[in-house]
Write an enzyme that holds these catalytic residues in place. Structure first.
Site, PDB file in Angstrom:
ATOM      1  N   GLU A  48      11.766  -8.599 -21.858  1.00  0.00           N
ATOM      2  CA  GLU A  48      13.009  -7.963 -21.433  1.00  0.00           C
ATOM      3  C   GLU A  48      14.178  -8.698 -22.077  1.00  0.00           C
ATOM      4  OE1 GLU A  48      14.383  -9.313 -17.238  1.00  0.00           O
ATOM      5  OE2 GLU A  48      12.227  -9.111 -17.022  1.00  0.00           O
ATOM      6  N   CYS A  92       9.280  -7.726 -15.487  1.00  0.00           N
ATOM      7  CA  CYS A  92       8.275  -8.793 -15.412  1.00  0.00           C
ATOM      8  C   CYS A  92       6.837  -8.257 -15.446  1.00  0.00           C
ATOM      9  CB  CYS A  92       8.492  -9.636 -14.158  1.00  0.00           C
ATOM     10  SG  CYS A  92      10.107 -10.414 -14.109  1.00  0.00           S
ATOM     11  N   HIS A 131       2.505 -13.046  -9.897  1.00  0.00           N
ATOM     12  CA  HIS A 131       3.797 -13.138 -10.587  1.00  0.00           C
ATOM     13  C   HIS A 131       4.709 -13.925  -9.645  1.00  0.00           C
ATOM     14  CE1 HIS A 131       7.536 -12.435 -12.473  1.00  0.00           C
ATOM     15  NE2 HIS A 131       7.998 -11.738 -11.459  1.00  0.00           N
TER      16      HIS A 131
END
Lengths: 87, 419
Positions: free
Chosen positions: B82, B114, B250
């Site tokens: 990103e 993400c 994550h």
């Protein structure tokens, strides 16, 4: 269809439950002194604590709702309103 | 069943880091219950480090470990990010050049906040499974930085966003995907994915970010429950407690994962607090160790947590790891795979802990100077020569050859090796 009186009572009951949950998640806070206009951040709750308070309140009330429904909630009253609307 | 998974996996956690507690004090953040957020350090990109240099530095040791014929079987190079500096040109084109890969190779880039690293991994996995080019490999490089300039003004989207600065890191994960899953053997078809539109965190302008951190946390938790439920539909006997020896999440910051795990243990198993705490230490904490040192490296964070789990877990017998990836906006996935003692041993060749230890420790003054200096490489910079003498101690912090950005010439980025 619930009338206005019942709605106020419902809101009061939900707030009592939320206060109970707040004292569980934030043991240092005296929940008796918590006002519905306050926001959780001012009580020392970080983002994890705030989410925890939302989830535990839903569990106590038997509400199943996507957590994102509480996005944008600014204070305890707005959180209670979302809970009451879905009780 | 066709074997598929991650053959090699390496992390590059940058050249410099900052103590997060020091940063929080310096910024005057409310530190009440700050320890509960479980943050320690964050890697910081130097002005002459960008997503290309980080990605190449993660992938180079993998490429060096391959024979020429093996290297030539890399037929797909996917960058997952990103943080790109160009809307059109894929950063994989630069990486392909500096890694010296075969030209008969697909080069492209994936954006999905993400979730991008997991997206790239799954594309690579399905390329291998398709057997359209038997023996071919895919190189998936997730790479992200955060040049920290918060989008100014506004209400909900920036309020409370100040905590993003201590949590955002810089780094890359390189994953070689093939039919030789030495590091992580993917459970084929065991994927629960879940996505919907939500405006939680985003990068709506160049070099900056905006977000509603509370909404993002709520969305993350919704997605974890929903994607795991979908995983269970596809793997009917799956049990959150018993099916996975470890869990790699994550990790925007450690405290969030502790909260997420607590929620799952309560919802799925009605577990009590003491059981949840010990289970967190045993199955989740190994995956947080590197995340606490590097910070959130967005698309690469799930892989960072996986590496941390493999290096800090016990694998006397093969064990299954459950992985959860979430990208704002949003899309998420719960998937799993198997790791063995050989995987753990094989991963050691990349000396990931040593390289993290070698990073340069930034003072607050140096960090503030670095943020200022980084404006020389703002998005859209057409021509600039980077000051290689800036924070020289950080530039020379490692004994491994590293790629750095040297110059931007008519938008074209030119890099050089440090040794």
């Amino acid at each position: 269809m619930i009338n206005r009186g019942e709605l106020i009572l419902e809101k009061k009951n939900v707030f009592l439950i939320v206060k109970d949950v707040i004292s569980e998640v934030l043991p240092d806070v005296d929940s008796n002194g918590v006002k519905i206009e306050q926001n959780l951040k001012s009580l020392g709750a970080n983002s994890i604590d705030r989410t925890e308070i939302v989830m535990l309140s839903m569990e106590r009330l038997g509400i199943k709702l996507p957590l994102v429904s509480f996005g944008g909630v600014e204070n305890i009253e707005e959180m209670v309103d979302v809970l009451v609307d879905n009780t | 069943m066709q074997l598929v998974g991650i053959e090699m996996l390496n992390i590059f956690g940058g050249s410099a880091y900052l103590d997060v507690d020091q940063l929080a004090s310096h910024r005057g953040l409310d530190k009440t219950r700050f320890d509960n957020l479980l943050m320690k350090e964050k890697s910081v990109a130097l002005p002459y480090e960008d997503p290309v240099s980080l990605g190449v530095n993660a992938a180079k040791p993998i490429i060096d470990a391959l024979s020429d014929s093996e290297k030539d079987r890399i037929e797909m190079l996917i960058t997952c990010t990103e943080s790109s500096f160009d809307f059109g040109k894929s950063m994989s084109s630069y990486m392909h050049d500096y890694l010296g890969l075969n030209r008969n190779c697909r080069l492209f880039e994936i954006k999905s906040a993400c979730y991008s690293g997991t997206t790239g991994l799954q594309v690579g996995i399905n390329f291998v499974l398709s057997q359209v080019s038997p023996g071919a490999k895919a190189l998936v490089i997730a790479t992200d930085i955060s040049r920290f300039l918060v989008a100014e003004g506004g209400g909900v989207l920036s309020e409370g966003w100040s905590f993003a600065e201590p949590s955002s890191g810089a780094g890359a994960a390189a994953m070689l995907v093939s039919d030789r899953p030495y590091i992580f053997q993917m459970d084929v078809g065991a994927n629960g994915y879940y996505g919907f539109e939500v405006m939680d965190t985003c990068r709506p302008v160049a070099d900056s970010e905006a977000g509603d951190s509370d909404l993002s946390l709520l969305s993350y938790l919704d997605c974890l429950q929903q994607s795991f439920s979908e995983y269970q539909k596809r793997v009917p006997d799956a049990n959150y407690l018993e099916s996975f020896s470890y869990l790699a999440f994550h990790t925007p910051f450690g405290g969030m994962i502790k909260g997420a795990h607590r929620t799952m243990m309560r919802k799925m198993l009605k577990a009590k607090a003491d059981v949840i705490e010990s289970d967190f230490e045993e199955r989740v904490f190994p995956g947080l160790i590197y995340c606490q040192r590097v910070g959130n490296i967005m698309g690469a964070t799930t892989a960072l947590s996986l590496v941390s789990t493999i290096e800090h877990g016990e694998f006397y017998s093969p064990k299954r790891i459950g992985c959860f990836s979430y990208g704002s906006g949003c899309c998420s996935e719960f998937f799993s795979g198997v790791v063995t003692a050989e995987s753990q041993e094989y991963l050691k060749q990349f000396n990931i802990a040593d390289k993290l230890n070698q990073r340069y420790s930034l003072s607050m003054d140096e960090y503030d100077a670095l943020i200022k200096e980084s404006t020389t490489v703002r998005f859209g910079t057409r021509n600039v020569k980077l000051d290689t003498g800036f924070l020289e101690g950080a530039r020379n912090s490692s004994d491994m050859p590293r790629l750095f950005l040297k110059e931007i010439k008519e938008y074209h980025r030119l890099y050089e090796w440090s040794q």
